[in-house]
Write a protein that holds these residues in place. Structure first.
Motif, PDB file in Angstrom:
ATOM      1  N   LEU A   1       0.857  -1.174   0.000  1.00  0.00           N
ATOM      2  CA  LEU A   1       0.000   0.000   0.000  1.00  0.00           C
ATOM      3  C   LEU A   1       0.895   1.226   0.000  1.00  0.00           C
ATOM      4  CD1 LEU A   1      -2.744  -1.071   2.551  1.00  0.00           C
ATOM      5  CD2 LEU A   1      -2.813  -1.184   0.067  1.00  0.00           C
ATOM      6  N   ALA A   2       0.504   2.237  -0.730  1.00  0.00           N
ATOM      7  CA  ALA A   2       1.356   3.409  -0.907  1.00  0.00           C
ATOM      8  C   ALA A   2       0.505   4.667  -0.924  1.00  0.00           C
ATOM      9  CB  ALA A   2       2.144   3.281  -2.207  1.00  0.00           C
ATOM     10  N   THR A   3       1.191   5.786  -1.030  1.00  0.00           N
ATOM     11  CA  THR A   3       0.518   7.073  -1.147  1.00  0.00           C
ATOM     12  C   THR A   3       0.770   7.623  -2.548  1.00  0.00           C
ATOM     13  OG1 THR A   3       2.446   8.268  -0.323  1.00  0.00           O
ATOM     14  CG2 THR A   3       0.824   7.552   1.315  1.00  0.00           C
ATOM     15  N   VAL A   4       0.143   8.732  -2.856  1.00  0.00           N
ATOM     16  CA  VAL A   4       0.296   9.346  -4.174  1.00  0.00           C
ATOM     17  C   VAL A   4       1.746   9.786  -4.390  1.00  0.00           C
ATOM     18  CG1 VAL A   4      -0.452  11.275  -5.619  1.00  0.00           C
ATOM     19  CG2 VAL A   4      -2.118  10.068  -4.224  1.00  0.00           C
ATOM     20  N   SER A   5       2.413  10.217  -3.328  1.00  0.00           N
ATOM     21  CA  SER A   5       3.801  10.679  -3.474  1.00  0.00           C
ATOM     22  C   SER A   5       4.762   9.539  -3.795  1.00  0.00           C
ATOM     23  CB  SER A   5       4.245  11.396  -2.193  1.00  0.00           C
ATOM     24  OG  SER A   5       4.156  10.510  -1.092  1.00  0.00           O
ATOM     25  N   ASP A   6       4.375   8.289  -3.554  1.00  0.00           N
ATOM     26  CA  ASP A   6       5.234   7.139  -3.865  1.00  0.00           C
ATOM     27  C   ASP A   6       5.152   6.718  -5.330  1.00  0.00           C
ATOM     28  OD1 ASP A   6       5.957   6.983  -1.184  1.00  0.00           O
ATOM     29  OD2 ASP A   6       4.300   5.611  -0.712  1.00  0.00           O
ATOM     30  N   ILE A   7       4.174   7.225  -6.067  1.00  0.00           N
ATOM     31  CA  ILE A   7       3.942   6.773  -7.440  1.00  0.00           C
ATOM     32  C   ILE A   7       5.114   7.117  -8.343  1.00  0.00           C
ATOM     33  CG2 ILE A   7       2.489   7.101  -9.483  1.00  0.00           C
ATOM     34  CD1 ILE A   7       0.104   7.312  -7.605  1.00  0.00           C
ATOM     35  N   ARG A   8       5.646   8.323  -8.203  1.00  0.00           N
ATOM     36  CA  ARG A   8       6.737   8.755  -9.090  1.00  0.00           C
ATOM     37  C   ARG A   8       7.962   7.845  -8.937  1.00  0.00           C
ATOM     38  NH1 ARG A   8       9.141  14.830  -9.769  1.00  0.00           N
ATOM     39  NH2 ARG A   8      10.543  14.310 -11.466  1.00  0.00           N
ATOM     40  N   ARG A   9       8.351   7.563  -7.708  1.00  0.00           N
ATOM     41  CA  ARG A   9       9.507   6.696  -7.463  1.00  0.00           C
ATOM     42  C   ARG A   9       9.223   5.274  -7.965  1.00  0.00           C
ATOM     43  NH1 ARG A   9       9.911   7.837  -2.487  1.00  0.00           N
ATOM     44  NH2 ARG A   9       8.760   6.085  -1.643  1.00  0.00           N
ATOM     45  N   PHE A  10       7.992   4.804  -7.790  1.00  0.00           N
ATOM     46  CA  PHE A  10       7.605   3.467  -8.249  1.00  0.00           C
ATOM     47  C   PHE A  10       7.701   3.353  -9.767  1.00  0.00           C
ATOM     48  CE2 PHE A  10       4.032   0.894  -9.896  1.00  0.00           C
ATOM     49  CZ  PHE A  10       4.486  -0.356  -9.522  1.00  0.00           C
ATOM     50  N   VAL A  11       7.173   4.326 -10.486  1.00  0.00           N
ATOM     51  CA  VAL A  11       7.194   4.291 -11.951  1.00  0.00           C
ATOM     52  C   VAL A  11       8.633   4.349 -12.462  1.00  0.00           C
ATOM     53  CG1 VAL A  11       6.539   5.561 -14.035  1.00  0.00           C
ATOM     54  CG2 VAL A  11       4.869   5.211 -12.226  1.00  0.00           C
ATOM     55  N   GLU A  12       9.449   5.176 -11.850  1.00  0.00           N
ATOM     56  CA  GLU A  12      10.844   5.278 -12.284  1.00  0.00           C
ATOM     57  C   GLU A  12      11.601   3.970 -12.046  1.00  0.00           C
ATOM     58  OE1 GLU A  12      12.228   8.715 -10.211  1.00  0.00           O
ATOM     59  OE2 GLU A  12      11.190  10.095 -11.566  1.00  0.00           O
ATOM     60  N   SER A  13      11.354   3.300 -10.920  1.00  0.00           N
ATOM     61  CA  SER A  13      12.045   2.030 -10.665  1.00  0.00           C
ATOM     62  C   SER A  13      11.546   0.934 -11.607  1.00  0.00           C
ATOM     63  CB  SER A  13      11.865   1.606  -9.207  1.00  0.00           C
ATOM     64  OG  SER A  13      10.529   1.227  -8.962  1.00  0.00           O
ATOM     65  N   GLU A  14      10.258   0.920 -11.913  1.00  0.00           N
ATOM     66  CA  GLU A  14       9.721  -0.063 -12.855  1.00  0.00           C
ATOM     67  C   GLU A  14      10.254   0.184 -14.266  1.00  0.00           C
ATOM     68  OE1 GLU A  14       7.527  -2.794 -12.457  1.00  0.00           O
ATOM     69  OE2 GLU A  14       8.037  -2.498 -10.343  1.00  0.00           O
ATOM     70  N   ARG A  15      10.393   1.443 -14.629  1.00  0.00           N
ATOM     71  CA  ARG A  15      10.903   1.794 -15.960  1.00  0.00           C
ATOM     72  C   ARG A  15      12.349   1.327 -16.126  1.00  0.00           C
ATOM     73  NH1 ARG A  15       9.604   7.479 -16.905  1.00  0.00           N
ATOM     74  NH2 ARG A  15       7.781   6.809 -18.044  1.00  0.00           N
ATOM     75  N   ARG A  16      13.152   1.459 -15.063  1.00  0.00           N
ATOM     76  CA  ARG A  16      14.545   1.023 -15.128  1.00  0.00           C
ATOM     77  C   ARG A  16      14.671  -0.487 -15.326  1.00  0.00           C
ATOM     78  NH1 ARG A  16      16.436   3.275  -9.910  1.00  0.00           N
ATOM     79  NH2 ARG A  16      14.620   4.529  -9.985  1.00  0.00           N
ATOM     80  N   GLN A  17      13.698  -1.250 -14.872  1.00  0.00           N
ATOM     81  CA  GLN A  17      13.746  -2.705 -14.988  1.00  0.00           C
ATOM     82  C   GLN A  17      13.294  -3.203 -16.354  1.00  0.00           C
ATOM     83  OE1 GLN A  17      11.402  -4.240 -11.786  1.00  0.00           O
ATOM     84  NE2 GLN A  17      12.732  -3.388 -10.206  1.00  0.00           N
ATOM     85  N   MET A  18      12.703  -2.340 -17.157  1.00  0.00           N
ATOM     86  CA  MET A  18      12.184  -2.734 -18.473  1.00  0.00           C
ATOM     87  C   MET A  18      13.258  -2.622 -19.544  1.00  0.00           C
ATOM     88  SD  MET A  18       8.506  -0.907 -18.660  1.00  0.00           S
ATOM     89  CE  MET A  18       7.158  -1.375 -17.622  1.00  0.00           C
ATOM     90  N   SER A  19      13.020  -3.317 -20.638  1.00  0.00           N
ATOM     91  CA  SER A  19      13.898  -3.185 -21.795  1.00  0.00           C
ATOM     92  C   SER A  19      13.635  -1.834 -22.468  1.00  0.00           C
ATOM     93  CB  SER A  19      13.653  -4.323 -22.783  1.00  0.00           C
ATOM     94  OG  SER A  19      12.351  -4.214 -23.331  1.00  0.00           O
TER      95      SER A  19
END
Length: 151
Positions: free
Chosen positions: A88-106
């Motif tokens: 569970l997260a807050t709205v402020s955690d979304i930016r960091r989450f998207v950036e970490s997921e993007r780094r894991q993608m091709s």
């Protein structure tokens, strides 16, 4: 002259060779293990998707990030919560989450990155707008909303 009796050969069905059967079974098993994608996110929020008329399937599922919005299953609060992966997260955690997921993608998936918002039908639009603003700040501009097809 001596009469000979000729015996007819027995017409029996030859036995089935089972020697290659284990190889075949393991080959099929490995095939399904490779092509099957197991869901690794455990839902921690309850949500009922809204109905939609123009519902389409996602094309490139490896380039999709899911954000779940709903009430927590443990009943800890009556407010709506955001789930990112298994937390569970807050709205402020979304930016960091998207950036970490993007780094894991091709690199190819990074170009096709789509964020799928799976929100309860009763979630206030103000919360959805806050999520969208956080996605804009992280430059995740392709957003889709999950819905069930109306029949």
């Amino acid at each position: 002259m001596m009469r000979r009796r000729f015996r007819r050969p027995d017409h029996s069905v030859p036995e089935l060779n089972m020697a290659s059967l284990p190889d075949l079974i393991f080959t099929v098993l490995f095939f399904f293990m490779i092509v099957t994608h197991m869901r690794d996110v455990e839902k921690r929020v309850a949500y009922q998707l809204p109905d939609g008329t123009e519902v389409e399937q996602q094309q490139h599922k490896s380039a999709v990030i899911h954000i779940y919005v709903g009430k927590p299953l443990d009943g800890s609060t009556d407010d709506y919560c955001i789930q990112l992966n298994n937390q569970l997260a807050t709205v402020s955690d979304i930016r960091r989450f998207v950036e970490s997921e993007r780094r894991q993608m091709s690199a190819e998936d990074q170009e096709r990155l789509t964020v799928s918002i799976e929100a309860d039908r009763d979630v206030p639009m103000a919360l959805i707008n806050e999520v969208k603003q956080a996605l804009r700040q992280s430059y995740a501009l392709n957003v889709s909303y999950s819905a069930t097809e109306r029949r």
